[in-house]
Structures are given as C-alpha cells and as structure tokens.
Motif scaffolding. Structure first.
Motif, mmCIF file in Angstrom:
data_model
loop_
_atom_site.group_PDB
_atom_site.id
_atom_site.type_symbol
_atom_site.label_atom_id
_atom_site.label_comp_id
_atom_site.label_asym_id
_atom_site.label_seq_id
_atom_site.Cartn_x
_atom_site.Cartn_y
_atom_site.Cartn_z
ATOM 1 N N LEU A 120 102.725 31.021 -22.988
ATOM 2 C CA LEU A 120 102.122 30.244 -24.070
ATOM 3 C C LEU A 120 100.849 30.906 -24.604
ATOM 4 O O LEU A 120 100.036 31.415 -23.828
ATOM 5 N N THR A 121 100.691 30.887 -25.926
ATOM 6 C CA THR A 121 99.469 31.445 -26.528
ATOM 7 C C THR A 121 98.317 30.475 -26.286
ATOM 8 O O THR A 121 98.526 29.315 -25.937
ATOM 9 N N ILE A 122 97.102 30.948 -26.544
ATOM 10 C CA ILE A 122 95.911 30.107 -26.386
ATOM 11 C C ILE A 122 96.032 28.878 -27.283
ATOM 12 O O ILE A 122 95.771 27.753 -26.860
ATOM 13 N N GLY A 123 96.444 29.104 -28.528
ATOM 14 C CA GLY A 123 96.581 28.011 -29.487
ATOM 15 C C GLY A 123 97.615 26.986 -29.064
ATOM 16 O O GLY A 123 97.383 25.777 -29.168
ATOM 17 N N ASP A 124 98.756 27.463 -28.583
ATOM 18 C CA ASP A 124 99.815 26.540 -28.149
ATOM 19 C C ASP A 124 99.406 25.779 -26.881
ATOM 20 O O ASP A 124 99.764 24.613 -26.714
ATOM 21 N N THR A 125 98.662 26.458 -26.010
ATOM 22 C CA THR A 125 98.156 25.781 -24.805
ATOM 23 C C THR A 125 97.217 24.658 -25.230
ATOM 24 O O THR A 125 97.319 23.534 -24.735
ATOM 25 N N ALA A 126 96.319 24.952 -26.175
ATOM 26 C CA ALA A 126 95.374 23.943 -26.665
ATOM 27 C C ALA A 126 96.118 22.777 -27.316
ATOM 28 O O ALA A 126 95.746 21.612 -27.127
ATOM 29 N N LYS A 127 97.182 23.088 -28.044
ATOM 30 C CA LYS A 127 97.968 22.048 -28.711
ATOM 31 C C LYS A 127 98.595 21.124 -27.661
ATOM 32 O O LYS A 127 98.555 19.907 -27.789
ATOM 33 N N LYS A 128 99.165 21.725 -26.603
ATOM 34 C CA LYS A 128 99.781 20.925 -25.532
ATOM 35 C C LYS A 128 98.730 20.043 -24.850
ATOM 36 O O LYS A 128 98.980 18.876 -24.575
ATOM 37 N N LEU A 129 97.550 20.626 -24.595
ATOM 38 C CA LEU A 129 96.481 19.861 -23.956
ATOM 39 C C LEU A 129 96.047 18.698 -24.850
ATOM 40 O O LEU A 129 95.810 17.589 -24.371
ATOM 41 N N GLY A 130 95.966 18.945 -26.149
ATOM 42 C CA GLY A 130 95.612 17.893 -27.100
ATOM 43 C C GLY A 130 96.633 16.779 -27.106
ATOM 44 O O GLY A 130 96.281 15.589 -27.126
ATOM 45 N N GLU A 131 97.902 17.156 -27.069
ATOM 46 C CA GLU A 131 98.981 16.153 -27.040
ATOM 47 C C GLU A 131 98.899 15.324 -25.750
ATOM 48 O O GLU A 131 99.066 14.106 -25.769
ATOM 49 N N MET A 132 98.621 16.028 -24.621
ATOM 50 C CA MET A 132 98.509 15.324 -23.336
ATOM 51 C C MET A 132 97.348 14.323 -23.378
ATOM 52 O O MET A 132 97.481 13.190 -22.933
ATOM 53 N N TRP A 133 96.223 14.769 -23.914
ATOM 54 C CA TRP A 133 95.029 13.924 -23.990
ATOM 55 C C TRP A 133 95.298 12.692 -24.868
ATOM 56 O O TRP A 133 94.974 11.575 -24.494
ATOM 57 N N ASN A 134 95.914 12.941 -26.022
ATOM 58 C CA ASN A 134 96.177 11.844 -26.958
ATOM 59 C C ASN A 134 97.179 10.831 -26.413
ATOM 60 O O ASN A 134 97.118 9.659 -26.758
ATOM 61 N N SER A 135 98.086 11.287 -25.564
ATOM 62 C CA SER A 135 99.079 10.355 -25.020
ATOM 63 C C SER A 135 98.635 9.750 -23.684
ATOM 64 O O SER A 135 99.352 8.943 -23.099
ATOM 65 N N SER A 136 97.434 10.150 -23.209
ATOM 66 C CA SER A 136 96.924 9.593 -21.945
ATOM 67 C C SER A 136 96.436 8.164 -22.141
ATOM 68 O O SER A 136 95.924 7.811 -23.205
#
Length: 169
Positions: A120-136
């Motif tokens: 995963l690229t840095i950007g895609d990793t950040a996107k996944k982390l953002g999605e995880m945070w928003n769905s927490s």
C-alpha cells in the motif's frame, strides 16, 4: 493577486516555465482564436518536457540562468518598504504541537495496516486509516481523544511558560 510590493522584482523563472511560455506562444501563433484548456495544455507540455533531450532543454536552462542573474541583480538594489511584515523566526527548540486523537489512532493502527497490505502507498494507507477512524464508535475513539487532550494541556502549559519567560527578557 496578493498584497505584495509592486516594486519588488519579478521572481526568477525556471527552465520549465520558459518552456511552457514558449509552447503557449507557439500555440497562439498556430491557433490565435482558440481558447486553451489549461489542465490539458499543462499535461501536454509536461509530457513533452519529459521526453526532451538535455540538449533540447539546454536553451530553456540558459534562459533560466540569465533570468536568475537578472533577478539577483535587481534584488541587490531592492529595498522592501518599511513596516512590511518579516517572516517570523521559528525557534527550533520550541515544543512540537501535540498530535490529534486521529494521529494517535494512526500511530497505533498504521503497523497493522502495513502488515495486512504491504504494498500500500502512503496515501492509500492514510485513506484506510481515515476510513477506520470514521467508522469507529465514539467509545473506541475516547482513549485517543483523552490522550490528545492531556498532551494538548501539557503543550499549552509549556507554551504559556515560555511566553512568560520571553516577555520577562
């Protein structure tokens, strides 16, 4: 545009900027009445620039060198107007701003994401982390928000103490 000094010398142009300017002039000669789609035009210029040989780019690099000389000569004689804000000095020893709850969350979960998705690229990793945070759930975010608040409180104390020391100098 901005509220800069109109007497300040025009900034120096890069070799690429000269190339784009030349492309624009050529295009205007060939199609004087055509309107230009800036994004498309820029993309074509960029593609053309990437395929040019160093010899072809040399002409534009020479133009940029001459412009740099012009700029440096003009800046030697330039006196900024009084009262103009100078860039604030940033103390390298100043405390770093504390991380937000989201950044603390990312620090915990980034290794997990990287482990599960190694390519995963840095950007895609950040996107996944953002999605995880928003769905927490709120209660899952709470420990990070508490820790961020404590760190901010500590940071604010240090900053206010520094300001007192600075004002007492």
């Amino acid at each position: 545009m901005g509220g800069g000094d109109p007497k300040k010398p025009r900034g120096k142009m890069s070799s690429y900027a000269y190339f784009v300017q030349t492309c624009r002039e050529e295009h205007k000669k060939k199609h004087p009445d055509a309107s230009v789609n800036f994004a498309e035009f820029s993309k074509k210029c960029s593609e053309r620039w990437k395929t040019m040989s160093p010899k072809e780019k040399g002409k534009f690099e020479d133009m940029a060198k001459q412009d740099k000389v012009r700029y440096e000569r003009e800046m030697k004689n330039y006196i900024p107007p009084k009262g103009q804000k100078k860039k604030r000095f940033k103390d390298p020893n100043a405390p770093k701003r504390p991380p937000s709850a989201f950044f603390l969350f990312c620090a915990d979960f980034r290794p997990k994401i990287k482990g599960e998705h190694p390519g995963l690229t840095i950007g895609d990793t950040a996107k996944k982390l953002g999605e995880m945070w928003n769905s927490s759930r709120a209660e899952d975010k709470q420990p990070y928000e508490k820790k961020a608040a404590k760190l901010k409180e500590k940071y604010d104390k240090v900053r206010s103490h520094e300001q007192v020391l600075f004002l007492n100098k």
